[in-house]
Design an enzyme around this catalytic site. Structure first.
Site, PDB file in Angstrom:
ATOM      1  N   LYS A  70       0.853  -1.195   0.000  1.00 25.93           N
ATOM      2  CA  LYS A  70       0.000   0.000   0.000  1.00 25.93           C
ATOM      3  C   LYS A  70       0.890   1.247   0.000  1.00 25.93           C
ATOM      4  O   LYS A  70       1.895   1.304   0.718  1.00 25.93           O
ATOM      5  CB  LYS A  70      -0.904  -0.025   1.230  1.00 25.93           C
ATOM      6  CG  LYS A  70      -1.937   1.093   1.297  1.00 25.93           C
ATOM      7  CD  LYS A  70      -2.839   0.888   2.516  1.00 25.93           C
ATOM      8  CE  LYS A  70      -3.895   1.968   2.656  1.00 25.93           C
ATOM      9  NZ  LYS A  70      -4.777   1.731   3.836  1.00 25.93           N
ATOM     10  N   SER A 144      -9.522   1.728   3.009  1.00 29.85           N
ATOM     11  CA  SER A 144      -8.702   2.512   2.097  1.00 29.85           C
ATOM     12  C   SER A 144      -7.704   1.670   1.303  1.00 29.85           C
ATOM     13  O   SER A 144      -7.137   2.134   0.318  1.00 29.85           O
ATOM     14  CB  SER A 144      -7.933   3.583   2.886  1.00 29.85           C
ATOM     15  OG  SER A 144      -7.071   3.005   3.859  1.00 29.85           O
ATOM     16  N   SER A 168      -9.805  -0.445   7.189  1.00 33.09           N
ATOM     17  CA  SER A 168      -9.203  -0.422   5.853  1.00 33.09           C
ATOM     18  C   SER A 168      -8.583  -1.740   5.436  1.00 33.09           C
ATOM     19  O   SER A 168      -8.316  -1.947   4.248  1.00 33.09           O
ATOM     20  CB  SER A 168      -8.142   0.680   5.778  1.00 33.09           C
ATOM     21  OG  SER A 168      -8.733   1.952   5.912  1.00 33.09           O
TER      22      SER A 168
END
Length: 597
Positions: A70, A144, A168
């Site tokens: 990420k 996210s 997330s």
């Protein structure tokens, strides 16, 4: 290699059919052709090949295995943007978690898209594009950690790193049919991670199955003395849930009109009821804690990361992110302390709630929305997605998001197990049982996952020992509590090798059997259970065993040797041979029937 698990990658390398160099050349083409919105920075073939060529030790646990990161987690030499170009910087060193994975032989393929500054559960709040759901592009992928989850779901990598402050690492798992492991706070170092709420942030793991998520957690769940928020794991951790755990489910579930999500949840409960006792609990305290995350001072933690940008170049942030963060400038120190006092009260209440069950079982989300719907109402719908995720880190809990089948419209839905901190392995053990009970597809690839490996009784764990039980210690029998009290976990029900005889011993309370190996005169395969016990409790367990019983070595039907109950031969002189009854349970049932006549 699309949709391969860790075991499949490892098997391909061991067989000699594939080398890391060959694999990275093939994978580079697949990555190049993948959905562009997944990636903020995707490495090219030469970069992947260079990492493969640098590997020299095939014995490394993740030798040549690719993974995605990420883009709020540092990878040396690559930009870190947190999905905000104006914030971008080039990382000088790997985040601790990335370093540990590279040390284990893994290869970074790229940095994935996310909701800007990890603020969102939708996967649409990024200037680098909206990440579409791999099952239906009109719907959310979840955020996210959107790009990390979808890269695994599409089978491009077997695992990836996300982060999880409010869900997330779990919401995207539910929307993409994969596993999302949200560890205990501080179990995985966050050094080198752009903070969202630094006191709450966790690095999360996405994988196609629980086995792989658990493997990665074991490798990266290490104390980091350079991270002020890293916590050393306690020496004693639960390795699993009871054979039939008590799982708490909410008595009141808001579905916000998503009837398909509700119908799937009811199917999930029906299936899970064969594995666990489901009990209804009052989850009001969880919802009260969740409200603090965005209605309390923890938004100010997010503001602290972006305050310079907001003051100097506010247009650098997406409007929806500005709308969430700017009010935090008005939060006072008094507000912060009051919220902490309230959280302490809620934490005590949640501890009492969890004391009555082995874990909580919740729908990961109360439904799913289209990307268009979120554009029209970005704040409300995003908030609803966090109904069963926002409270977890505030209350210092661990969580494991698991696939839960498919709705009538073909979209996946997930369940989440939640327990107190440091029960990560216990949740994973039950998660593997769930996968065995209801086999999963490999994300969105359409491929069946390989059958999960059973917890192997022959595993040589330094911290546990496998014990075979044959009588009064079986599940549901009078002395089973002696195992449960010592945090032992049921691995499997099996049989001995076909050379044992079973006897009902005389004058024992409660009734106990004696198991004798008898190769000379012949025997049978006797039903047994294999339990894994923390080794520090083994001595106290053995101390409870009265003569003529003891613990010795016992052979299973498939040739494994484990510790198990055996009996001194002299004790069978006045015992009853019950071998032909087919096990201790059958003997007790016959005994009870006789007494009732």
């Amino acid at each position: 290699m699309i949709g391969w698990t860790l075991r499949q990658w490892q098997a391909a390398y061991r067989s000699g059919d594939l080398t890391p160099l060959q694999a990275m050349k093939q994978l580079a083409a697949l990555l190049h052709d993948s959905e562009r919105a997944l990636w903020i920075h995707l490495l090219d073939e030469s970069s992947l090949v260079a990492q493969a060529e640098a590997l020299t030790d095939p014995s490394l646990p993740l030798y040549g295995i690719p993974f995605a990161v990420k883009d709020n987690i540092d990878v040396a030499g690559m930009p870190t943007t947190a999905a905000c170009p104006a914030f971008a910087y080039t990382a000088q060193e790997d985040a601790t978690v990335v370093r540990l994975l590279r040390d284990a032989g893994a290869i970074v393929v790229g940095k994935t898209n996310l909701d800007q500054f990890a603020t969102g559960l939708v996967g649409t709040r990024s200037p680098y594009g909206e990440v579409p759901n791999p099952f239906n592009g009109d719907y959310l992928s979840g955020g996210s950690s959107s790009g990390s989850a979808v890269s695994v779901s599409l089978g491009l990598v077997p695992f990836s790193l996300g982060t999880d402050t409010a869900g997330s690492g779990r919401v995207p798992a539910a929307f993409t049919n994969i596993v999302g492991l949200k560890p205990s706070r501080g179990a995985i170092s966050t050094r080198g991670v752009v903070p969202a709420c630094r006191t709450l942030d966790c690095v999360s793991v996405f994988a196609l199955n629980v086995e792989d998520a658990r493997t990665i957690y074991r490798l990266i769940g290490q104390f980091d003395s350079d991270d002020a928020f890293s916590r050393p794991a306690p020496s004693r951790q639960k390795t699993g849930l009871p054979a039939r755990p008590k799982l708490g489910i909410p008595h009141d579930l808001p579905w916000f009109g998503d009837h398909k999500a509700k119908a799937l949840w009811e199917q999930q409960l029906e299936s899970l009821s064969s594995l666990a006792e489901l009990v209804t609990v009052d989850t009001t305290v969880l919802q009260d804690a969740a409200a603090l995350l965005y209605q309390g001072p923890w938004v100010a933690e997010r503001f602290s990361v972006t305050d310079t940008l907001l003051q100097e170049t506010p247009q650098a942030l997406l409007p929806v992110i500005r709308d969430i963060l700017e009010p935090a400038a008005q939060i006072s120190a008094v507000d912060s302390f009051r919220a902490q006092y309230r959280l302490a009260e809620l934490k005590r209440q949640s501890d009492n709630l969890l004391a009555g069950v082995d874990a909580l079982l919740l729908p990961t989300t109360p439904g799913i929305y289209t990307r268009d719907a979120v554009r029209n109402d970005p704040i409300t719908l995003n908030s609803q997605l966090g109904t069963w995720t926002n409270f977890v880190n505030l209350l210092d809990l661990c969580a494991l998001a698991l696939p839960g089948g498919f709705r009538d419209d073909g979209l996946p839905g997930g369940i989440t197990l939640i327990a107190p901190a440091w029960q990560d392995h216990a949740l994973a053990e039950f998660g593997q049982r769930w996968q065995q009970h209801q086999p999963w597809l490999a994300g969105a690839t359409g491929q069946a996952l390989p059958a999960p490996e059973k917890n192997a009784a022959s595993d040589n764990h330094d911290d546990s020992i496998t014990v075979a039980v044959v009588g009064a210690h079986l599940t549901g029998m009078p002395l089973n509590s002696q195992l449960v009290e010592r945090d032992a976990v049921l691995l499997e029900a099996t049989h001995t090798a076909p050379c044992y005889r079973l006897y009902a011993l005389a004058n024992t309370v409660p009734p106990k059997p004696g198991l004798i190996r008898n190769e000379k005169d012949g025997g049978d395969s006797i039903p047994i259970e294999l339990w894994q016990m923390p080794i520090e409790h083994f001595g106290s367990f053995v101390g409870l065993i009265p003569a003529p019983l003891g613990i010795g070595s016992l052979e299973t039907v498939d040739g494994r040797w484990v510790k198990g109950f055996i009996c001194e031969p002299w004790a069978i002189d006045d015992a009853t041979d019950i071998t032909e009854l087919g096990g201790w349970r059958n003997y007790i049932a016959a005994l009870n029937k006789k007494e009732s006549l």
